[in-house]
Enzyme design. Structure first.
Site, mmCIF file in Angstrom:
data_model
loop_
_atom_site.group_PDB
_atom_site.id
_atom_site.type_symbol
_atom_site.label_atom_id
_atom_site.label_comp_id
_atom_site.label_asym_id
_atom_site.label_seq_id
_atom_site.Cartn_x
_atom_site.Cartn_y
_atom_site.Cartn_z
ATOM 1 N N ASP A 1 -0.064 -1.555 5.286
ATOM 2 C CA ASP A 1 0.387 -2.806 4.683
ATOM 3 C C ASP A 1 -0.152 -4.017 5.444
ATOM 4 O OD1 ASP A 1 1.760 -1.609 2.588
ATOM 5 O OD2 ASP A 1 3.659 -1.544 3.679
ATOM 6 N N GLU B 1 -18.846 7.419 16.367
ATOM 7 C CA GLU B 1 -18.062 6.590 17.296
ATOM 8 C C GLU B 1 -17.686 7.395 18.523
ATOM 9 O OE1 GLU B 1 -14.184 4.833 18.894
ATOM 10 O OE2 GLU B 1 -14.717 6.847 18.251
ATOM 11 N N ILE C 1 0.852 -1.192 0.000
ATOM 12 C CA ILE C 1 0.000 0.000 0.000
ATOM 13 C C ILE C 1 0.885 1.238 0.000
ATOM 14 C CG2 ILE C 1 -1.813 1.252 1.213
ATOM 15 C CD1 ILE C 1 -2.665 -1.465 -0.005
ATOM 16 N N HIS D 1 -13.909 4.169 12.293
ATOM 17 C CA HIS D 1 -14.832 5.309 12.366
ATOM 18 C C HIS D 1 -14.298 6.501 11.580
ATOM 19 C CE1 HIS D 1 -12.966 8.031 15.472
ATOM 20 N NE2 HIS D 1 -12.431 6.923 15.933
#
Length: 310
Positions: free
Chosen positions: A299, A159, A32, A113
């Site tokens: 990742d 949240e 990522i 959230h």
């Protein structure tokens, strides 16, 4: 991440752990790109700046965040849905996005959230988790991942007001639909500036949670990062899923707890200071993020998702 009276107990951590689960031998998760995650964080900051400085429940910055994330997912080919609920005299929203591949009776969920507190833009809490799972979702689409299980992402509202959105989502699901969710992975605060590397402990959680804990540990181990277990209790959005008997797991880089000397030796950073000195404050901006922790956690999210959904 929500404050509870039992905060001190919730942040107690176990000793250093080692991976007990092997790396997946099937499809390897993509790396990522943290620059993409940080670009999403910049967008959340811009949204907050344009809307009174925050992205809190019932405030325009929150709905703008939902709409922006939804637009990215829609363009990537997800089936998105916005669920509204009421709390504290204001309307809140949950956003879900399903990748239309795999067994719809065997669902893996990944969530975090999207709302901030009213005091600030909430970039670490929880822009980091929200941006990371967004980028992972986009990489599912970009790589045309073909899992055997169905993948569903969730961005929860309110949240910070008491886990309202995620609880509403789980409670509104018919029992047959709840039973289709086989795992829920939660990511709340994944880029704290003085980070720890915590994995949710499976102790006391529903059966099946141990496999998720071990998979997350294995992800960090594959990157050469030591972890500690943390008993997060009911402190974030995994709680509603756990109450419904759904196996849960997640990662966390720390909030207002204090980094110990042993942790600083292991992870770097500054002993005797909070993991996040800007927790629930106006200074929780894009300057309040550790890029290395953000990168590693993103990742690990991908690693765990690919390994769980294949």
């Amino acid at each position: 991440m929500r404050i509870l009276i039992a905060l001190a107990a919730a942040l107690m951590v176990a000793g250093t752990t080692t991976a007990q689960a092997a790396a997946p031998t099937a499809l390897a998760a993509p790396n990522i790109n943290v620059a993409n995650v940080r670009a999403h964080l910049n967008q959340f900051q811009s949204i907050a700046t344009a809307n009174g400085g925050n992205r809190a429940h019932g405030r325009p910055g929150y709905l703008a965040s939902v709409n922006w994330v939804k637009s990215k997912l829609d363009a990537a080919g997800y089936r998105t849905a916005v669920q509204s609920f009421s709390y504290g005299g204001a309307t809140g929203y949950n956003l879900t996005a399903e990748w239309p591949v795999g067994d719809a009776n065997n669902v893996v969920m990944v969530g975090g959230h999207l709302d901030s507190v009213t005091a600030g833009p909430g970039i670490n809490d929880n822009g980091t988790g929200s941006a990371s799972i967004l980028e992972v979702a986009l990489q599912v689409a970009a790589t045309n991942f073909q899992p055997t299980k169905r993948i569903r992402f969730g961005w929860w509202g309110a949240e910070e007001r008491g886990l309202i959105g995620s609880t509403y989502y789980v409670n509104q699901l018919p029992s047959a639909d709840r039973s289709k969710i086989k795992a829920y992975l939660n990511f709340d605060m994944t880029g704290s500036p003085n980070p720890g590397y915590f994995v949710y402990s499976a102790s006391g959680q529903p059966s099946g949670s141990a496999a998720l804990q071990q998979r997350l540990q294995a992800g960090f181990t594959s990157f050469g990062v030591q972890t500690e277990l943390t008993s997060v209790g009911g402190r974030s959005d995994h709680a509603a899923f756990a109450r419904a008997g759904i196996p849960i797991g997640g990662t966390f880089t720390g909030a207002e707890g204090i980094k110990t000397s042993a942790q600083a030796q292991k992870w770097g950073g500054t002993a005797g200071q909070a993991y996040d000195r800007c927790y629930h404050r106006s200074c929780d901006t894009t300057s309040n993020v550790n890029a290395t922790a953000l990168d590693r956690n993103a990742d690990v999210i991908a690693y765990a998702l690919w390994a769980t959904a294949v």
